[in-house]
Every structure is written in structure tokens, then in C-alpha cells.
Write a protein that holds these residues in place. Structure first.
Motif, short mmCIF file in Angstrom:
data_model
loop_
_atom_site.label_atom_id
_atom_site.label_comp_id
_atom_site.label_asym_id
_atom_site.label_seq_id
_atom_site.Cartn_x
_atom_site.Cartn_y
_atom_site.Cartn_z
N ASP A 38 0.76 1.35 -3.78
CA ASP A 38 -0.49 1.00 -4.47
C ASP A 38 -1.59 0.85 -3.42
OD1 ASP A 38 -2.60 -0.01 -5.93
OD2 ASP A 38 -1.41 -1.50 -7.02
N GLU B 231 -1.33 -6.68 0.93
CA GLU B 231 -0.13 -7.35 0.43
C GLU B 231 1.14 -6.71 0.98
OE1 GLU B 231 -0.09 -8.23 -3.82
OE2 GLU B 231 -2.22 -7.72 -3.89
N ASN C 32 -4.60 0.26 -3.65
CA ASN C 32 -5.60 -0.76 -3.92
C ASN C 32 -5.19 -2.14 -3.41
OD1 ASN C 32 -7.37 1.02 -5.30
ND2 ASN C 32 -6.06 0.86 -7.13
N ARG C 33 -3.95 -2.28 -3.00
CA ARG C 33 -3.44 -3.59 -2.55
C ARG C 33 -3.03 -3.47 -1.09
NH1 ARG C 33 1.15 -4.60 -6.81
NH2 ARG C 33 1.38 -6.56 -5.66
N GLY D 26 3.04 -10.11 -1.75
CA GLY D 26 3.07 -9.42 -3.03
C GLY D 26 4.24 -9.90 -3.87
N ARG E 138 0.82 -1.22 0.00
CA ARG E 138 0.00 0.00 0.00
C ARG E 138 0.86 1.27 0.00
NH1 ARG E 138 -0.60 -2.00 5.24
NH2 ARG E 138 0.27 -0.65 6.88
#
Length: 204
Positions: free
Chosen positions: A126, A132, A128-129, A169, A123
């Protein structure tokens, strides 16, 4: 079976002690030989008992006993894992499970395998993840040899100890690490600096 040959703890207590306790009429050569023989039998029993007790100590246990101790602690020995590495993990079982499900637990488990590590939430770059995380490994007491066995061992440990709500990830081994980098800008090669070999991707 590997490790089935056990070196007994040497004991020579009774063989030497019994003849010294003998009454005068047993102090002759035959009497001393008789008592020494009895002492050898007692020493053998004491040796077996001492060896059995020490087999419960992970730091001293022979290989077959160590495998049982590892199983008792909920650990699995990986194919090709050396006896020394396996013993280190069994000795560290308390901390391993105490910190299970935490970022520190992942780093501790990897340290027991012989690697330094850094855990980076995905995060950071990103949003949205959120669940992970990336793992960066660096050599410590061992370096990654590129084998499938070692790769499976590393990924297996991370999956075993990571928080249940998270996902891996990526996992990378950095041969010339640790690297200093900027997660926000993903700047792997700052001006004026030249890295050596690129990271080795273990996952995905």
C-alpha cells in the motif's frame, strides 16, 4: 519487597588465616579462638563488600539490584516479566539502545524478549502508507501465551525502539511460523500448502 533477601558471597579467609599468622605465644586454644573470632568479623565485612561489588554486575545481581541497574539503563520491567527475561534485557541494554530507531533494533529487542521476528514495510502492498510497518512474531526461546501482560510488553518494546517517524501497522504472532508469503500478491496459502493455526493479531 521481592528480591530483598540477598545471598552474601561466602568468605572464610581471615577466620582461617589469622590463627596461622599468630606468634607462638598465641598458638594455644584461647589465642586461636580469639584470632578466629577477629577473622570472622573481617570475613563478614569482606563478604558484604564482595556482595556489594557483584551487585553491580547484571549477570549476578540480586533482583532488587537488577531493578536499579535496569532503571540506570533506561529500561522498564514489565508486569509479570520473569527475572530471567528481565536480566536478559538488562544485559542487552547496550545493543538495545545502540540500534534504537532501526529495523534491526526492533528485531534485536524482540529477540531479547524471546521472539524471532520479521518486519514488513506496509508500502510493499500500500503505497499510501509509507511510514507504517507490520511485525510478524515467531516463537524462539518463548512463545506468546495470549495474556494481556505479554501483549502490552511486546507492543511497549516495539513502540520504545521503533524509528520515531514510523507507525505500527499491525503486529501478529504466527504460531506455526515463520510463513513464506508473497507481499505483492498477499498469497498466504500457496497451492498445495496448508497452514496450521492462523496468526494471532496483537495489534490493531
Amino acid at each position: 519487597m521481592p528480591g530483598s533477601e540477598i545471598d552474601l558471597v561466602p568468605v572464610r579467609l581471615y577466620e582461617e588465616w589469622l590463627p596461622e599468622l599468630a606468634p607462638p605465644w598465641l598458638q594455644g586454644p584461647k589465642g586461636k579462638a580469639l584470632l578466629a573470632g577477629w577473622g570472622q568479623g573481617l570475613d563478614e565485612f569482606a563478604s558484604l563488600a564482595a556482595t556489594g561489588v557483584l551487585a553491580r554486575w547484571a549477570a549476578l545481581a540480586p533482583e532488587d539490584a537488577l531493578n536499579r541497574l535496569g532503571a540506570e539503563r533506561g529500561l522498564t520491567r514489565y508486569p509479570g516479566e520473569s527475572l530471567e527475561a528481565w536480566r536478559t534485557r538488562v544485559l542487552g541494554a547496550w545493543e538495545f539502545w545502540q540500534w534504537a530507531g532501526t529495523e534491526y533494533g526492533i528485531q534485536l529487542a524482540l529477540a531479547q524478549l524471546g521472539y524471532n521476528s520479521a518486519i514488513v514495510p506496509v508500502r510493499n502492498y500500500d503505497n499510501n502508507r509509507w511510514s507504517e510497518f507490520d511485525v510478524y512474531l515467531y516463537a524462539s526461546t518463548r512463545s506468546y501465551d495470549g495474556s494481556q501482560e505479554e501483549k502490552s510488553r511486546i507492543l511497549g518494546i516495539i513502540n520504545q525502539i521503533k524509528p520515531a517517524h514510523t507507525r505500527i501497522g499491525s503486529v501478529r504472532y504466527v504460531p506455526n511460523g515463520p510463513l513464506n508469503w508473497n507481499p505483492a500478491g498477499l498469497n498466504w496459502n500457496p497451492a498445495g500448502q496448508v497452514w496450521g493455526q492462523p496468526p494471532i493479531v496483537l495489534y490493531p
